[in-house]
Design a protein around this motif. Structure first.
Motif, mmCIF file in Angstrom:
data_model
loop_
_atom_site.group_PDB
_atom_site.id
_atom_site.type_symbol
_atom_site.label_atom_id
_atom_site.label_comp_id
_atom_site.label_asym_id
_atom_site.label_seq_id
_atom_site.Cartn_x
_atom_site.Cartn_y
_atom_site.Cartn_z
ATOM 1 N N PHE A 1 0.787 -1.225 0.000
ATOM 2 C CA PHE A 1 0.000 0.000 0.000
ATOM 3 C C PHE A 1 0.824 1.283 0.000
ATOM 4 O O PHE A 1 0.291 2.357 -0.222
ATOM 5 N N SER A 2 2.141 1.154 0.216
ATOM 6 C CA SER A 2 2.950 2.369 0.314
ATOM 7 C C SER A 2 3.281 2.921 -1.054
ATOM 8 O O SER A 2 3.371 2.188 -2.034
ATOM 9 N N LYS A 3 3.508 4.214 -1.098
ATOM 10 C CA LYS A 3 3.892 4.834 -2.358
ATOM 11 C C LYS A 3 5.413 4.825 -2.521
ATOM 12 O O LYS A 3 5.929 5.010 -3.605
ATOM 13 N N ALA A 4 6.108 4.681 -1.443
ATOM 14 C CA ALA A 4 7.582 4.711 -1.523
ATOM 15 C C ALA A 4 8.154 3.315 -1.291
ATOM 16 O O ALA A 4 7.450 2.407 -0.855
ATOM 17 N N GLN A 5 9.426 3.188 -1.581
ATOM 18 C CA GLN A 5 10.080 1.920 -1.271
ATOM 19 C C GLN A 5 10.107 1.746 0.249
ATOM 20 O O GLN A 5 10.329 2.706 0.979
ATOM 21 N N VAL A 6 9.871 0.536 0.700
ATOM 22 C CA VAL A 6 9.827 0.272 2.143
ATOM 23 C C VAL A 6 11.187 -0.279 2.573
ATOM 24 O O VAL A 6 11.666 -1.254 2.010
ATOM 25 N N VAL A 7 11.787 0.407 3.556
ATOM 26 C CA VAL A 7 13.095 -0.043 4.036
ATOM 27 C C VAL A 7 13.029 -0.242 5.544
ATOM 28 O O VAL A 7 12.624 0.671 6.267
ATOM 29 N N GLU A 8 13.408 -1.423 6.013
ATOM 30 C CA GLU A 8 13.475 -1.620 7.461
ATOM 31 C C GLU A 8 14.689 -2.479 7.791
ATOM 32 O O GLU A 8 14.709 -3.683 7.564
ATOM 33 N N VAL A 9 15.721 -1.806 8.231
ATOM 34 C CA VAL A 9 16.955 -2.515 8.584
ATOM 35 C C VAL A 9 17.342 -2.048 9.978
ATOM 36 O O VAL A 9 17.758 -0.911 10.153
ATOM 37 N N TRP A 10 17.170 -2.917 10.936
ATOM 38 C CA TRP A 10 17.444 -2.496 12.302
ATOM 39 C C TRP A 10 18.892 -2.721 12.676
ATOM 40 O O TRP A 10 19.451 -3.777 12.420
ATOM 41 N N SER A 11 19.453 -1.720 13.332
ATOM 42 C CA SER A 11 20.791 -1.939 13.858
ATOM 43 C C SER A 11 20.697 -2.670 15.195
ATOM 44 O O SER A 11 21.662 -3.207 15.674
ATOM 45 N N LYS A 12 19.521 -2.647 15.796
ATOM 46 C CA LYS A 12 19.364 -3.409 17.048
ATOM 47 C C LYS A 12 19.746 -4.841 16.749
ATOM 48 O O LYS A 12 19.267 -5.446 15.804
ATOM 49 N N GLU A 13 20.677 -5.320 17.550
ATOM 50 C CA GLU A 13 21.330 -6.537 17.108
ATOM 51 C C GLU A 13 20.536 -7.807 17.330
ATOM 52 O O GLU A 13 21.050 -8.902 17.338
ATOM 53 N N GLY A 14 19.304 -7.620 17.535
ATOM 54 C CA GLY A 14 18.483 -8.798 17.468
ATOM 55 C C GLY A 14 18.191 -9.427 18.797
ATOM 56 O O GLY A 14 19.094 -9.770 19.542
ATOM 57 N N ASP A 15 16.927 -9.523 19.048
ATOM 58 C CA ASP A 15 16.488 -10.395 20.104
ATOM 59 C C ASP A 15 16.335 -11.765 19.445
ATOM 60 O O ASP A 15 16.605 -11.911 18.269
ATOM 61 N N ILE A 16 15.901 -12.713 20.219
ATOM 62 C CA ILE A 16 15.648 -14.020 19.619
ATOM 63 C C ILE A 16 14.143 -14.204 19.540
ATOM 64 O O ILE A 16 13.442 -14.009 20.532
ATOM 65 N N ILE A 17 13.666 -14.488 18.356
ATOM 66 C CA ILE A 17 12.227 -14.685 18.193
ATOM 67 C C ILE A 17 11.984 -16.176 18.015
ATOM 68 O O ILE A 17 12.408 -16.774 17.032
ATOM 69 N N GLU A 18 11.326 -16.763 18.984
ATOM 70 C CA GLU A 18 11.009 -18.188 18.888
ATOM 71 C C GLU A 18 9.671 -18.348 18.171
ATOM 72 O O GLU A 18 9.093 -17.383 17.716
#
Ligand code: 5AD
Ligand code: SF4
Length: 523
Positions: free
Chosen positions: A197-214
């Motif tokens: 639905f966005s008009k622009a390119q979607v960018v999501e790059v987190w520098s947060k070094e990651g939790d663990i998602i089970e």
């Protein structure tokens, strides 16, 4: 291992939207890095070795509450996805997770590019040629995007963790709708929705070094072998390597979650698990509340009723005595260890920040061989590290022989932006490096051929994975030491472990005959 060997091992089957950027303030081709900075303000920091090295021991949070938001649960109904994976097993496994998420959003899988409504490129940044392949593919997809404006093209994986790559895509490849990093996979449902639905390119790059998602959903590739992540990230900072920047800091999954996953796979009938991590030997070193390391984990996994357990990749530095002791117990712990050495020269190893020497590596090999007499060792080697001399390269050749590696993945050093080695001036011409690689590969091929030859006439245990891609009357599978074996047999034995007598050795595979007794037992 070289290209030829990789091919051999793969022989088993098993732009209206370009317009939507037009309402942005200036043409993308004229934008500069500053224009894109807002994408990164809150979410992204470019690779910075000094900062990364200082990264804190912030508490890693483990999340067990992943769900697909209700509003996007059917967003993919009647639509198809295709994920193209580049690089290592970690990426292969991430692809299984993304496939799981997309499937729960109603999407179906396809292998036909033209049929896909979502195409994700799960990329690798380890060497420049890996990146070039991806940029080539992004280019190939442009006409399809022009034809199918609603197609969502996404770039994820290690390349998208690099600011220079993200900028290049934003500036030059407007057909890409979505860019997300290795720590953002669990956000895929929201990202797909936004990209739709966005008009622009979607960018999501987190520098947060990651939790663990089970509890992320997974669609595993096949029902015979499975990958199991045991840890994420890497804190070793080898000076040539981009991984500590693209995959974040070392963090281990809780033992109970890993054990439960392996038990579950065993109950489903899987025959083999490969425990995955950038450096599996560092497993558990980040736990503050328990003293539980890789040896302890293997000792527990060993007791699970699954026929084969492998692990990759090991770092020689963390390969401790307890681990060797546990591996020597055998059982489902296979006696094949992939132990990347990278170079046979202590001088180069120091420059690589590998934190071991030629001598200490050889001592470790001796210890392993003494404890596990039948062990097979394979390795990774980089030739042409900046200013590697002929003598230093020769030390790699002699180490290859001294250890007796049965095969090796061999690479020419590729400078990676943001790593310390890339900043070094390098006097060694590319031609010299290529010639060294050629010499090394000849030695690797010779040692592989010899080791393959030693199996002739012997009976090996083969986990049958499917039909050979070249000939569907031939079955193919892997021995405990990970050698491909081709042989004739009934399809009913696919997914089981059978005895095969080796009749002829090729350089990278074995031909054999199914032992009659195993068929009777298994039929
Ligand atoms: N250039 C060449 N090879 C590399 N590797 C990692 N970084 C580089 C680089 N910059 C190799 C190492 C590693 C394997 C996965 O890739 O040998 O073990
Ligand atoms: Fe890269 Fe492996 Fe070294 Fe980590 S241990 S920095 S992943 S080569």
């Amino acid at each position: 291992m070289n290209e030829q060997q990789r091919k051999e091992q793969a022989q088993i089957k098993q732009a209206a939207s370009l317009d939507r950027k037009s309402d942005q303030d200036k043409p993308l081709s004229e934008k500069t890095t500053e224009d894109f900075a807002h994408y990164f303000q809150t979410t992204y920091e470019p690779p910075d070795i000094r900062k990364a090295r200082k990264r804190g021991r912030d508490k890693v949070e483990v999340h067990y509450d992943f769900t697909i938001p209700e509003k996007v649960q059917q967003i993919g109904k009647g639509k198809k996805f295709l994920i193209r994976t580049y690089g290592c097993q970690m990426n292969e496994h991430d692809t299984e997770v993304m496939a799981g998420i997309l499937t729960e959003m109603g999407y179906e899988t396809t292998t036909e590019t033209e049929e896909a409504d979502v195409i994700l490129l799960n990329t690798c940044a380890i060497r420049e040629n890996a990146e070039n392949k991806v940029f080539g593919e992004i280019g190939h997809l442009k006409p399809l995007k022009l034809e199918k404006p609603d197609l969502i093209i996404g770039v994820c994986g290690c390349m998208s963790q690099q600011e220079s790559v993200v900028n290049k895509i934003l500036q030059k490849h407007q057909q890409v709708d979505l860019i997300f990093g290795t720590h953002n996979i669990h956000r895929l449902p929201n990202l797909i929705e936004e990209a739709m639905f966005s008009k622009a390119q979607v960018v999501e790059v987190w520098s947060k070094e990651g939790d663990i998602i089970e509890n992320l959903p997974k669609v595993r590739h096949g029902k015979i072998k499975a990958w199991v992540n045991i840890m994420y990230g890497c804190d070793k900072f080898c000076t040539y390597c981009i991984v500590p920047m693209t995959r974040g800091k070392e963090r281990s999954r809780r033992p109970e979650d890993i054990i439960q996953e392996v038990r579950h796979l065993a109950a489903q009938g899987y025959q083999e698990v490969t425990l995955l991590g950038q450096n599996v030997n560092a497993y558990g070193k980040d736990f503050e509340d328990i003293d539980y390391q890789f040896g302890d984990l293997l000792d527990d996994v060993r007791k699970i009723d699954i026929p084969r357990v492998r692990f990759t990749t090991s770092h020689p530095r963390d390969f401790d005595d307890h681990l060797i002791e546990v591996l020597a117990k055998g059982g489902n712990l296979l006696d094949h260890i992939h132990l990347p050495v990278q170079s046979g020269s202590s001088h180069i190893l120091r420059k690589m920040n590998r934190k071991y020497t030629r001598e200490s590596y050889l001592e470790l090999v001796d210890k392993i061989k003494a404890a596990i007499p039948n062990v097979t060792l394979t390795t990774d080697i980089i030739v042409g590290f900046p200013n590697e001399t002929e003598e230093q390269f020769e030390e790699t050749m002699t180490l290859m022989e001294e250890v007796g590696f049965e095969s090796a993945y061999t690479f020419i050093y590729s400078p990676r932006e943001g790593t310390p080695a890339a900043a070094q001036k390098d006097e060694i011409p590319e031609e010299v490096k290529k010639e060294r690689l050629h010499r090394l590969n000849a030695l690797v091929n010779k040692q592989s051929r010899e080791s393959m030859k030693s199996y002739e006439g012997k009976v090996v245990k083969v986990l049958v994975e499917g039909e050979s891609k070249k000939d569907d009357t031939v079955l193919a599978g892997y021995t405990e030491k990970n050698k491909v074996v081709n042989f004739k047999g009934p399809k009913s034995i696919i997914g089981t472990i059978v005895d095969v007598k080796v009749t002829e050795a090729k350089t990278w595979s074995l031909d054999g005959e199914l032992m009659k007794t195993t068929v009777e037992v298994n039929e």
